[in-house]
Scaffold this motif. Structure first.
Motif, mmCIF file in Angstrom:
data_model
loop_
_atom_site.group_PDB
_atom_site.id
_atom_site.type_symbol
_atom_site.label_atom_id
_atom_site.label_comp_id
_atom_site.label_asym_id
_atom_site.label_seq_id
_atom_site.Cartn_x
_atom_site.Cartn_y
_atom_site.Cartn_z
ATOM 1 N N TRP A 181 8.440 9.292 62.881
ATOM 2 C CA TRP A 181 9.283 10.474 62.989
ATOM 3 C C TRP A 181 9.393 10.832 64.462
ATOM 4 O O TRP A 181 8.517 10.498 65.247
ATOM 5 C CB TRP A 181 8.692 11.616 62.165
ATOM 6 C CG TRP A 181 9.644 12.771 62.043
ATOM 7 C CD1 TRP A 181 9.369 14.067 62.321
ATOM 8 C CD2 TRP A 181 11.003 12.733 61.607
ATOM 9 N NE1 TRP A 181 10.482 14.830 62.095
ATOM 10 C CE2 TRP A 181 11.502 14.042 61.659
ATOM 11 C CE3 TRP A 181 11.855 11.710 61.191
ATOM 12 C CZ2 TRP A 181 12.809 14.361 61.314
ATOM 13 C CZ3 TRP A 181 13.160 12.030 60.855
ATOM 14 C CH2 TRP A 181 13.625 13.341 60.916
ATOM 15 N N SER A 213 12.466 8.630 53.517
ATOM 16 C CA SER A 213 12.528 9.408 52.286
ATOM 17 C C SER A 213 13.115 8.612 51.118
ATOM 18 O O SER A 213 13.275 9.161 50.053
ATOM 19 C CB SER A 213 13.340 10.683 52.517
ATOM 20 O OG SER A 213 14.590 10.378 53.076
ATOM 21 N N ASP A 267 2.930 14.470 58.608
ATOM 22 C CA ASP A 267 4.297 14.100 58.260
ATOM 23 C C ASP A 267 4.709 14.579 56.872
ATOM 24 O O ASP A 267 5.883 14.808 56.624
ATOM 25 C CB ASP A 267 4.455 12.576 58.341
ATOM 26 C CG ASP A 267 4.751 12.143 59.753
ATOM 27 O OD1 ASP A 267 5.074 13.013 60.568
ATOM 28 O OD2 ASP A 267 4.648 10.941 60.051
ATOM 29 N N ILE A 268 3.762 14.717 55.959
ATOM 30 C CA ILE A 268 4.146 15.195 54.632
ATOM 31 C C ILE A 268 4.649 16.634 54.735
ATOM 32 O O ILE A 268 5.609 17.028 54.075
ATOM 33 C CB ILE A 268 2.951 15.093 53.660
ATOM 34 C CG1 ILE A 268 2.655 13.630 53.357
ATOM 35 C CG2 ILE A 268 3.221 15.846 52.382
ATOM 36 C CD1 ILE A 268 3.614 12.970 52.412
ATOM 37 N N PHE A 279 7.993 16.536 56.106
ATOM 38 C CA PHE A 279 8.825 15.602 55.352
ATOM 39 C C PHE A 279 10.161 16.207 54.954
ATOM 40 O O PHE A 279 11.196 15.557 55.002
ATOM 41 C CB PHE A 279 8.044 15.136 54.124
ATOM 42 C CG PHE A 279 8.678 14.000 53.391
ATOM 43 C CD1 PHE A 279 9.335 13.001 54.073
ATOM 44 C CD2 PHE A 279 8.601 13.926 52.010
ATOM 45 C CE1 PHE A 279 9.906 11.953 53.400
ATOM 46 C CE2 PHE A 279 9.173 12.880 51.332
ATOM 47 C CZ PHE A 279 9.834 11.894 52.031
ATOM 48 N N MET A 319 7.554 7.478 52.684
ATOM 49 C CA MET A 319 6.620 8.352 53.389
ATOM 50 C C MET A 319 5.424 8.711 52.512
ATOM 51 O O MET A 319 4.277 8.627 52.921
ATOM 52 C CB MET A 319 7.372 9.607 53.837
ATOM 53 C CG MET A 319 6.513 10.682 54.422
ATOM 54 S SD MET A 319 5.574 10.105 55.834
ATOM 55 C CE MET A 319 6.822 10.116 57.072
ATOM 56 N N TYR A 320 5.707 9.081 51.276
ATOM 57 C CA TYR A 320 4.626 9.443 50.362
ATOM 58 C C TYR A 320 3.704 8.256 50.150
ATOM 59 O O TYR A 320 2.484 8.370 50.231
ATOM 60 C CB TYR A 320 5.231 9.909 49.038
ATOM 61 C CG TYR A 320 4.205 10.337 48.017
ATOM 62 C CD1 TYR A 320 3.784 11.647 47.952
ATOM 63 C CD2 TYR A 320 3.664 9.417 47.124
ATOM 64 C CE1 TYR A 320 2.841 12.050 47.021
ATOM 65 C CE2 TYR A 320 2.716 9.800 46.189
ATOM 66 C CZ TYR A 320 2.310 11.127 46.140
ATOM 67 O OH TYR A 320 1.373 11.515 45.241
#
Lengths: 162, 481, 772
Positions: free
Chosen positions: C569, C604, C636-637, C640, C682-683
């Motif tokens: 990111w 995402s 980052d979460i 997100f 991402m997750y």
């Protein structure tokens, strides 16, 4: 003379800002011209009075100017008039031929405008009427400042036009 | 020049010591079920040995059998003969995962199957990874009632006769590598169905339009729900992985046997003569392709340089001062060259693409900005390679670009040469100066008029100064009074 | 003028030895020396209080943007100025690259570069990193000095300048951006801002071309250093405009304004990044308009002096008005027709705080662009915030040209600081100045004022001494003291008594001490963390350094190809470029929204969607920040949703923010999380293998405080390459295309030993035939 709109198209602010000054200073600075020149210029304002009045006022201004102004100030005024002419020519050329190397146009035009502004400042500083405003600035100092400012201006312009 | 000579001498020395005809290596592992089977292929082995391969024979249960040694492939090539009856797989040393790893490490595999023997499930699942499906019925073979050998399979119709010139497909733009003259005999062939998605798969020999799969053990008259028919059935299949490792599936192992090398066959069509089967020539071509003797292309040095100024249209690259720069400027002309050569028997020769095909260069950032056909020429500097060149103007876009030559064609090794260069913007001193542009002259005049006016004014001012002060004094006095 | 010779006699007349030093010629020198010493001490204090981070941690560049500035400075030092000017950076914004030399404000780098070369010249080889780290504190010393000068122009009281200097030196609002290591544009920009204002005030006061030209030069320097120069560009014209409207037009104003504008505009156009903006963008139009207005008014004034006629004057005045209106109309027309660029988006967000959120999520996503929370004012300015209105009020009482400036500055800066946290920085100087003026007024009133009898005597003496700018304090005070106060003077009211004096002085002193205490506390606790290195306290109270960022960046530096592209990111772009020296896709210079949205989309979306994007952009490694193990909330979460929003702005059909919320509108990561959330790259990258740290089914995310699903996510297109000690940074390697042409899910399944069951599935439905 019929009222003449000396105002160009409002495409750029410096032009519209400079124009009235143009009119005024040509009115007040060119000794060889006949007094009806300022008439033409001042009628750029709403024409609510007749030509005779304006002519009278113009003559009065002109006489006033010739009598009261010092030689040195006249020199300044002549220089300013010269700059106005140069700026006007450049602007006219820009309108006619386009502003292709834009940086060149900008630096050329702003050099003239900047020089005009600096000269006007010098004129104000050396004007005895403004003595009270500029207590700390002697004429020599004012002139030195003027040269300093002009040098910077010329440097920037020449650098910008490369 | 001396360096070049030395290098070529050294190269020549290397080539002579290797003495193999494969471009990759000569170690070939043959896995066969039984030592006794070996004798049935004696001509085939002789042919291979004559071409410089060092054959090692192992049975699947041999404890010495190992595809890898110290983590590296122990053999360049692997030939798998069909496993014996009743075996579930190929043994613990030839699991599908090991075989995939073996291919991923760059080695080549020729796998032969036979309709006579049931196919282990491990083989089926391995083939599925290549997107090759075998009939679920493990004993079925391909039969054709119109193209069989009437001399050996008059009843069963399971010896297929096919023209050898169709091998490798005869499509436009595809290199003709595998075709042979004469007629091929493929007894008891296993037909496979190829997936539609994979561009890596090619069918070397398809079954004729009238063929279908049939299980002779089911003793049925009609066949319902046939696995596949016609040219959907691939009898010999070529797979070339992304790393150019080759995997060939031969549907009929019998075709390699001595018995079928020099037999005469007669096509079932009425009026056809009996003739010598071309199996031996085909076996040579097939192994030649699989074991990297044929269709091997390699990329030599890539050069690119600015085709401007003193370097314009230079033919002799050695005179260039700035070769392969990492940065260019937008809108400049660039010359790109790549050397390609192909393996011919025992040395590299200049590569020429098949007719109506061209090697292409992409100049790309995210997407190609240019896609150009490269023009082949030969160079006196390197007689073993042909030079593919292009000259083009860089796009008006700065960024990180790739000179990308991607040449993937059936039966030819993949060429993928990527050279990353930066294309930069105009530097501050690379724009035309104002005094070069005619249109700028009025304004240059404007500036200098102003400056001249300023200087003149200063001179006048200083010159008239004494008088001024007098005036000033007078004014002051006047004010003081 | 003759009075000056009598000054020594007057001073010798006083009896005490102390008075000898405090009065007359010697006294002036002593006071000058004292002032100098005090200023130096203030500068030293300002520098010293910014060194907490160096002492606590080490000499390291902080945060995000400074890493880019540092990298650019290194490039400048290594390759020279011209190469820096033409720098095309091919290691950021891969594969677009960035015309860095033409899109940055070079003032900061050039400054430290020249310091570096100067020290080299003086045979003092100092590491460029140390120069960069210490530049901000050094500049803060200069800022303190500049604010002394600035305030001295405002107030007659000499203590005001000194107070302003010390306030400026230690106010947390300024420290927040100028601690050692915070090598950012603001570091030198605030000094330049204050100094330019000082020069401007000086120019307006004196009416000299020289001061105007100096203002322009420093303005040019400011333009080269910080995008916030627009603040000056609009503040000075506003000042001039207000003065004109107040009927205070004077030749001095004309001289200073026109000189500044003519030279300053040209100076600003020399910066490649600014270029033609000063005449093209609306942000600069106010200055141009006021320039024209000044010309008009100047000409009109001149004519007025020539013409006695009253009627004619009204004509002139209406003409001026008319021309002004016409010019303004022309400007609007030009803006509509697109010749003049409309206001930039960042500018709109200044007026409408909701604007950015709706239209430009990329701007709204930056924390420092958020509106300021009101406690922040107290936190950053402490007691100055309540002295500030008093100071502004003082300006109203003695409303000269320069006080008008302070008032305008105060109003504008307060508004902007309320809108954007970042602009607290521009508010701080004026708060310091105003507060110093107010406080010095109080101190002067209570400390110096003696009883009227003494005062008279003093005044007499003072009248004897030269009553210039350096006259005695009492003299100044008597002139400074308002009549209203004087009218209430009576010996009985306690203002002259020692009790009230000591009371007030004591109170003020304790306030000042509290202020210093607060500033020190804030500086050491809130603003001295480099954010690259985190600090935590162990149960026994000792400090524990969490150094995951550098661990990971050095892993990248040591273990990957120099040309390996790292996708992360954009927050971490500058750090990866600076510390790991690897090319990045996006970074904190958010010039290309689409490119950022591309990264947002890759992060995402499902793996199958992300993989082609990553391959197209030649991504080799993906870096995510995960705070779940440590409870580090800036991960980052938590960011997100911004990625999703920014991606949705470009691909509204493919990425939808709604899909990341549960039915009940919650943003969850546990087993209630939506399938879109759980399938997003991402997750998956954040929680991959996280289960293995905990007993089965016990995995906890400590940031979001939720229990994670029993089955962790599976990854196929990327493989874990590195995870830092505290799991803050996780780096994944993007796999190459499968050698056998399979998709990665199948390949991974095969490696795990799962057999394909393809045939059975294929038998259903229509047969797919191969065509070739």
């Amino acid at each position: 003379m019929p009222p003449k709109k000396a105002q160009p198209s409002p495409s750029a602010i410096p032009a519209s800002a400079a124009k009235p000054t143009h009119a005024i200073s040509t009115a007040s600075s060119q000794p060889t011209k006949t007094p009806n020149k300022p008439v033409a210029a001042t009628t750029a304002t709403p024409s609510i009075r007749n030509a005779q009045d304006i002519q009278q006022i113009g003559t009065a201004v002109w006489n006033n100017y010739v009598e009261k102004t010092a030689q040195r100030t006249k020199l300044l005024d002549a220089f300013m008039a010269f700059l106005i002419v140069v700026a006007g020519l450049q602007f006219l050329y820009c309108l006619l031929a386009g502003n292709y190397p834009f940086n060149a146009f900008l630096s050329g035009f702003s050099a003239t405008i900047g020089q005009f502004v600096l000269t006007a400042s010098l004129r104000m500083q050396t004007n005895p009427e403004n003595q009270a405003e500029f207590e700390t600035i002697s004429h020599e100092r004012a002139f030195a400042d003027f040269v300093f400012g002009s040098m910077i201006l010329h440097f920037f312009c020449v650098n910008f036009i490369n | 020049m001396e360096m070049r000579l030395l290098l070529s001498l050294l190269l020549a020395g290397l080539v002579s010591t290797v003495a193999a005809l494969s471009a990759q290596g000569s170690k070939l592992l043959v896995v066969l079920e039984d030592e006794s089977e070996k004798s049935r292929y004696s001509q085939f082995w002789t042919d291979l040995e004559d071409r410089g391969f060092q054959l090692t024979y192992r049975t699947p249960k041999d404890p010495q059998l190992s595809l890898f040694r110290h983590g590296e492939p122990a053999y360049s090539h692997l030939l798998l003969l069909p496993p014996g009856k009743g075996t579930k797989g190929l043994g613990p040393n030839l699991t599908p995962n090991l075989l995939v790893d073996f291919i991923s490490a760059g080695s080549n595999v020729l796998m032969a199957l036979s309709g006579e023997q049931s196919i282990p499930s491990a083989v089926s699942s391995l083939l599925l990874e290549f997107d090759i499906s075998l009939p679920p019925d493990r004993n079925s073979m391909v039969v054709d009632h119109f193209n069989y050998d009437s001399s050996s399979a008059k009843e069963s119709h399971d010896v297929l006769l096919l023209p050898g010139k169709n091998a490798g497909g005869s499509k436009k733009g595809v290199a003709d590598i595998l075709s042979v003259d004469g007629i091929l005999a493929l007894p008891h062939a296993v037909g496979a169905v190829l997936g539609n998605a994979s561009p890596l798969l090619n069918s070397i020999i398809k079954a004729p339009a009238t063929a279908y799969t049939y299980n002779p053990k089911e003793e049925q008259e009609g066949v319902e729900d046939v696995f596949a028919t016609g040219d959907q059935l691939s009898l010999v299949t070529a797979f070339q992985a992304r790393n150019s490792a080759r995997f060939t599936l031969l549907g009929s192992v019998e075709a390699l046997q001595d018995a079928w090398f020099d037999t005469t066959v007669q096509h079932s069509a009425p009026g056809s003569k009996s003739e010598q089967a071309a199996n031996r020539a085909f076996a040579q071509k097939l192994t030649g392709w699989t074991f990297k003797e044929l269709g091997v292309v390699k990329a030599g040095p890539v050069t690119h340089f600015l085709n401007e100024g003193s370097q314009q249209n230079t033919s002799d690259l050695t005179t260039l001062s700035d070769i392969n720069p990492s940065i260019y400027r937008i809108n400049t002309e660039v010359h790109y060259t790549i050397e390609l050569s192909t393996w011919s028997v025992d040395h590299w020769v200049p590569f020429t693409p098949p007719a109506s095909d061209a090697v292409q260069l992409e100049f790309s950032m995210l997407s190609p900005f240019h896609r150009l056909n490269l023009a082949p020429t030969t160079t006196p500097a390197n007689p073993n390679a042909s030079l593919f060149t292009a000259t083009f103007t860089l796009p008006d876009q700065h960024g990180i670009f790739n000179f990308f030559v991607e040449y993937r064609r059936p039966y030819l090794t993949n060429i993928e040469e990527k050279r990353t260069v930066t294309v930069r913007h105009f530097a501050h001193d690379e724009y035309p100066r104002s005094f070069v542009i005619m249109a700028a002259y009025p304004w240059i005049t404007g500036i200098w008029t102003t400056v001249a006016g300023f200087v003149g004014f200063c001179a006048l001012w200083l010159y008239s100064r004494p008088e001024k002060e007098r005036v000033e004094l007078k004014v002051k006095e006047a004010g003081g009074r | 003028m003759a009075a000056s010779t009598t000054a020594p006699t007057a001073s010798t007349a006083s009896s005490s030895p102390m008075a000898f030093f405090l009065q007359g010629e010697t006294g002036r020198n002593t006071r000058g020396l004292l002032r100098l010493i005090i200023l130096c001490t203030i500068a030293a204090a300002a520098v010293a209080s910014r060194l907490f981070s160096v002492i606590r941690f080490e000499s390291i560049i902080h945060e995000f943007d400074p890493w880019f500035n540092f990298r650019a400075t290194k490039y400048l030092v290594n390759h020279g100025f011209y190469a820096f000017w033409d720098w095309f950076d091919d290691r950021t914004w891969h594969p677009l690259g960035r015309v860095t030399g033409g899109t940055l404000y070079p003032g900061l780098m050039v400054t430290s570069g020249s310091i570096y070369h100067l020290l080299r010249f003086l045979t003092l080889p100092v590491d460029i990193r140390n120069i960069c780290v210490l530049l901000a504190p050094a500049c803060s010393g200069l800022t303190a000095f500049a604010s002394y000068l600035f305030t001295s122009e405002m107030s007659d009281s000499p203590s005001a300048g000194l107070l302003a200097a010390i306030f400026m030196g230690i106010a947390p609002g300024y420290i927040s951006r100028s601690v050692a290591g915070s090598y950012d544009n603001e570091a030198i920009a605030i000094f330049l801002l204050v100094f330019t204002f000082y020069l401007w005030i000086k120019a307006v006061k004196v009416g000299s071309i020289m001061w105007g030209a100096l203002t322009a030069l420093f303005y040019g320097y400011m333009v080269s250093a910080w995008g916030g120069y627009v603040f000056i560009t609009n503040l000075l014209p506003l000042h001039a405009f207000v003065l004109i409207c107040m009927g205070r037009f004077s030749p001095r104003l004309y001289v200073s304004y026109t000189t500044w504008y003519a030279l300053g505009t040209l100076a600003s156009m020399q910066i490649p990044f600014v270029g033609f903006l000063p005449i093209r963008s609306s942000d600069h139009m106010a200055a141009l308009g006021v320039f024209g207005l000044t010309q008009l008014v100047g000409a009109a004034e001149y004519l007025r002096s020539q013409l006695p006629s009253k009627q004619f004057q009204t004509v002139i005045r209406s003409a001026v008005l008319l021309i002004f209106v016409v010019a303004f109309g022309g400007l609007v027309l030009l803006t509509v027709s697109g010749v003049v660029a409309p206001w930039s988006g960042r500018f709109y967000s200044l007026w409408d705080t909701g604007y950015a959120k709706i239209h430009i999520p990329i701007i709204a996503s930056v924390s420092e662009h958020q509106p300021t929370a009101w406690p922040a004012f107290f936190f950053d300015l402490n007691m100055l915030i309540w002295l500030f209105p008093a100071g502004v009020y003082m300006c109203f009482r003695k409303l000269k040209d320069e006080q008008v400036f302070i008032v305008i500055y105060a109003v504008l800066a307060s508004y902007f600081a309320g809108v954007m946290v970042r602009l607290m920085l521009t508010l701080t100087p004026v708060v310091c100045v105003a507060a110093a003026m107010a406080l010095s007024q109080i101190l002067d009133t209570f400390l110096v004022a003696s009883a009227p009898t003494e005062n008279d005597a003093d005044t007499k003496q003072a009248n004897g001494t030269p009553a210039g700018a350096n006259g005695s304090i009492a003299d100044k005070l008597s002139s400074a003291l308002p009549d209203t106060l004087r009218s209430t003077k009576s010996p009985l009211v306690g203002i002259y008594s020692y009790l009230s004096k000591s009371l007030i002085t004591g109170a003020i002193t304790s306030y000042l001490l509290l202020f210093v205490l607060h500033c020190t506390w804030v500086t050491s606790n809130a603003y001295s963390s480099p954010s690259v290195v985190l600090a935590s306290r162990l149960p026994d109270g000792s400090q524990h350094i969490i150094d995951d960022y550098r661990e990971a960046y050095y892993w990248l530096r040591q273990n990957t190809e120099p040309t390996a592209k790292v996708m992360s990111w954009w927050d971490y772009g500058y750090q990866i470029g600076g510390m790991a020296d690897r090319p990045t896709l996006v970074d904190n210079n958010t010039w290309n929204n689409t490119h950022i949205a591309t990264v947002g989309k890759a992060m995402s979306s499902r793996e199958e969607v992300s993989y082609p994007i990553m391959k197209q952009h030649e991504v080799d490694y993906v870096l995510v920040v995960f705070g779940g193990l440590l409870g580090y909330s800036g991960d980052d979460i938590n960011k997100f949703l911004w990625m999703v929003r920014i991606a949705e702005g470009i691909w509204p059909d493919e990425v939808k923010e709604r899909d990341f919320f549960t039915q009940r509108g919650e943003y969850r990561v546990d087993d209630q999380a939506t399938p879109t959330m759980r399938n997003s790259l991402m997750y998956k990258m954040s929680y991959y293998n996280y289960n293995s740290l905990f007993p089965a089914g016990q995995a906890m995310d400590r940031v979001r405080g939720s229990k994670l699903p029993a089955d962790g996510p599976q990854l196929s297109t990327v493989e874990e390459a590195f995870t830092s000690e505290n799991w803050i940074i996780r780096i994944y390697k993007v796999k190459d295309f499968d050698n056998l042409g399979r998709n990665h899910q199948d390949a991974t399944a095969f490696e795990k030993g799962n057999k394909r069951k393809k045939t059975s599935a294929k038998r259903r439905g229509a047969r797919v035939l191969r065509v070739d």
